[in-house]
Design an enzyme around this catalytic site. Structure first.
Site, PDB file in Angstrom:
ATOM      1  N   GLN A 243      44.408  32.746 -53.679  1.00 19.37           N
ATOM      2  CA  GLN A 243      43.987  32.889 -52.280  1.00 19.37           C
ATOM      3  C   GLN A 243      42.705  33.738 -52.219  1.00 19.37           C
ATOM      4  O   GLN A 243      41.945  33.748 -53.162  1.00 19.37           O
ATOM      5  CB  GLN A 243      45.105  33.496 -51.411  1.00 19.37           C
ATOM      6  CG  GLN A 243      46.299  32.575 -51.190  1.00 19.37           C
ATOM      7  CD  GLN A 243      47.247  32.504 -52.365  1.00 19.37           C
ATOM      8  OE1 GLN A 243      47.766  33.517 -52.809  1.00 19.37           O
ATOM      9  NE2 GLN A 243      47.494  31.320 -52.877  1.00 19.37           N
TER      10      GLN A 243
ATOM     11  N   GLY B 261      45.535  26.320 -55.517  1.00 14.28           N
ATOM     12  CA  GLY B 261      45.108  25.118 -56.227  1.00 14.28           C
ATOM     13  C   GLY B 261      43.800  25.471 -56.906  1.00 14.28           C
ATOM     14  O   GLY B 261      42.798  25.669 -56.228  1.00 14.28           O
ATOM     15  N   HIS B 262      43.806  25.625 -58.209  1.00  9.07           N
ATOM     16  CA  HIS B 262      42.622  26.075 -58.945  1.00  9.07           C
ATOM     17  C   HIS B 262      42.096  24.924 -59.801  1.00  9.07           C
ATOM     18  O   HIS B 262      42.782  24.439 -60.698  1.00  9.07           O
ATOM     19  CB  HIS B 262      42.970  27.295 -59.818  1.00  9.07           C
ATOM     20  CG  HIS B 262      43.341  28.501 -58.992  1.00  9.07           C
ATOM     21  ND1 HIS B 262      43.659  29.714 -59.542  1.00  9.07           N
ATOM     22  CD2 HIS B 262      43.414  28.678 -57.646  1.00  9.07           C
ATOM     23  CE1 HIS B 262      43.913  30.574 -58.571  1.00  9.07           C
ATOM     24  NE2 HIS B 262      43.789  29.967 -57.411  1.00  9.07           N
TER      25      HIS B 262
ATOM     26  N   ASP C 110      39.816  29.371 -52.287  1.00  7.84           N
ATOM     27  CA  ASP C 110      39.072  28.203 -52.767  1.00  7.84           C
ATOM     28  C   ASP C 110      37.616  28.514 -53.096  1.00  7.84           C
ATOM     29  O   ASP C 110      36.741  27.661 -52.977  1.00  7.84           O
ATOM     30  CB  ASP C 110      39.129  27.054 -51.738  1.00  7.84           C
ATOM     31  CG  ASP C 110      40.552  26.650 -51.442  1.00  7.84           C
ATOM     32  OD1 ASP C 110      41.393  26.746 -52.353  1.00  7.84           O
ATOM     33  OD2 ASP C 110      40.824  26.236 -50.302  1.00  7.84           O
TER      34      ASP C 110
ATOM     35  N   LYS D  63      37.747  30.145 -58.133  1.00  6.29           N
ATOM     36  CA  LYS D  63      38.337  31.080 -59.108  1.00  6.29           C
ATOM     37  C   LYS D  63      38.723  30.359 -60.405  1.00  6.29           C
ATOM     38  O   LYS D  63      38.461  30.841 -61.499  1.00  6.29           O
ATOM     39  CB  LYS D  63      39.578  31.765 -58.499  1.00  6.29           C
ATOM     40  CG  LYS D  63      39.249  32.580 -57.241  1.00  6.29           C
ATOM     41  CD  LYS D  63      40.493  33.113 -56.571  1.00  6.29           C
ATOM     42  CE  LYS D  63      41.343  32.067 -55.913  1.00  6.29           C
ATOM     43  NZ  LYS D  63      40.764  31.434 -54.706  1.00  6.29           N
TER      44      LYS D  63
END
Ligand code: GDP
Ligand code: IMO
Ligand code: MG
Length: 430
Positions: free
Chosen positions: A222, A40-41, A13, A16
């Site tokens: 990650q 989750g981006h 988080d 990225k």
């Protein structure tokens, strides 16, 4: 041509998604190389806020090809939902999205197994996102997994049944209650749905692109401290989130790795269980969480917050061969008159070290902090480095000196536009 890499240096988080989206116009191909829907981006631009899970973060850039690499574990049901969610943007996904046939398939029973394993761990649970990541990688390594390419085989259903019957035996051992029927209906619908996209051999695709002088950016998921080999084991994910994962996940030779952009927050967060030496379980940590909106993009869970951890960052830079740093969320520290950086760990026997102990979970770590002046002012109007408040510039220079690596980008907000490029360089970006 070489493949540039962007990957997280902390516990995920780091931002990225935002930076891949910002840099994407400089590249022809954006390729995810590991992980799956545990990621989750978040991307923010033109008043749009969008979270991607398996689709690479170059998808909003019209000319960019987006590859889901062979190193991923892919949930077709979540992929279908992601694609449906993108429909309103009129993107041409049949043209711009490529899915490796070698990516492993997450089956509904993998998700159930994830939940069963976590439930059985009680207080020692990993805090998994429960997306089936661990069990799917487990089956890959055990050489029984199903791959995306298998969906084109005539005997796919019987292969599926064979694996599922094994999973059901395990679920019964764990006395885990489940109902797989409705999950299977949406699974097979999704399998049919993804057949309309380009299913490729990502190793040839990526190497041919390199031969054709195309610029490629590998997008990590990650963070390095969640790496299966180098992270805070066992509180990690099940893939190589570090640079070696680019080679195995995309099929490129190590010598083909170009720039390695290591991305980190100006402080530190972690979601899920496991060691976190600089965690601030107090009002300062609470203020960071509020200011940084630190809630998981995949699960919505509150993220644990703390000061920056330089021993951990140095370790991640070493493992990854980071050539340039990207500092995110510096604006979140605007609220503090004073900030702190952990420069070393004091261990239970009194040793002071800047190396990570063998087992971060068993070792009693007390962070050693250095205090720095905060800038304590808004940063909203900043558009270039010369406008940085002096203490922010000092912090950047302090980190560059401690980490022996240049900081090329500083991010001062979630939007594309809130990005200050300093002296970013990549042979493939000229
Ligand atoms: P990723 O998993 O590394 O892509 O990061 P996430 O999207 O899970 O989490 C990063 C969060 O921080 C998202 O909500 C972003 O919109 C937000 N974000 C990214 N960069 C910045 C920044 O510089 N400042 C602030 N305040 N938020 C940011
Ligand atoms: P992005 O790509 C932050 C964490 C989980 C849990 C551990 C194992 O958005 O940075 P898993 O579901 O992989 O079995 O969970 O890893 N985790 C993440 N934390 N960001 C992520 O991805 C994460 N993906 C997994 O919270 O502690
Ligand atoms: Mg995330």
């Amino acid at each position: 041509m070489k493949v540039d890499v962007i990957l997280g240096l902390q516990w995920g988080d780091e931002g990225k998604g935002k930076i891949v989206d910002v840099l994407a116009p400089n590249y022809n191909v954006i390729a995810r190389f590991q992980g799956g829907p545990n990621a989750g981006h978040t991307l923010e631009f033109d008043n749009i806020k969008h979270v991607l899970h398996q689709i690479p973060s170059g998808i909003f850039r019209e000319k960019t090809k987006n590859v889901i690499g062979g190193g991923l574990v892919l949930d077709p049901v979540i992929l279908k939902k992601e694609i449906d969610g993108l429909a309103k943007f009129n993107l041409d996904l049949r043209k711009n999205l490529y899915i490796s046939k070698k990516a492993q398939l997450i089956l509904p029973t993998h998700r159930l197994l994830d939940a069963a394993y976590e439930a059985s761990k009680g207080n020692e649970k990993i805090g998994s996102t429960l997306k089936g990541i661990g069990p799917t990688y487990q089956d890959k390594i055990a050489r029984v997994g199903l791959r995306v390419g298998d969906i084109l085989l005539e005997n796919f259903k019987s292969k599926y049944q064979k694996l599922v019957s094994k999973h059901i035996e395990i679920l019964e051992l764990y006395k885990f209650e489940y109902d797989v029927t409705s999950l299977e209906i949406e699974f097979f619908e999704a399998i049919e749905f993804i057949k309309q996209f380009q299913l490729i051999d990502s190793s040839y695709f990526i190497n041919d692109s390199l031969k054709n002088e195309e610029r490629i950016l590998a997008e990590g998921a990650q963070g390095s401290l969640l790496d299966i080999d180098f992270g805070s084991y066992p509180f990690v994910t099940s893939s190589n989130t570090t640079t070696p994962g680019v080679c195995t996940g995309l099929g490129i030779a190590p010598a083909k790795v170009g720039e390695v952009f290591g991305i980190f927050k100006a402080y530190c967060t972690r979601v899920g269980s496991g060691p976190f030496p600089t965690e601030l379980d107090n009002e300062i940590g609470e203020a960071m969480r509020k200011e940084g909106n630190e809630f998981g993009a995949t699960t919505g869970r509150p993220r644990r917050c703390g000061w920056i951890d330089l021993p951990a960052l140095k370790y991640a830079i070493m493992i990854n061969g980071v050539t340039q740093l990207i500092m995110m969320k510096a604006d979140v520290l605007n609220i503090f008159k004073e900030i702190q950086a952990c420069t070393a760990y004091k261990l239970a026997d009194g040793t002071i070290t800047d190396q990570l102990p063998y087992d971060m979970c068993e070792e009693d770590i007390t962070p050693v902090y250095e205090k720095l002046e905060g800038w304590n002012c808004p940063t909203d109007d900043i558009t270039e480095e010369s406008q940085f408040p002096k203490p922010l510039m000092n912090y950047i220079e302090y980190l560059e000196e401690k980490l022996k690596t240049p900081i090329s980008i500083v991010s001062l907000g979630p939007k594309r536009s809130q990005t200050i490029l300093r002296n970013i360089s990549s042979p493939s970006m000229v």
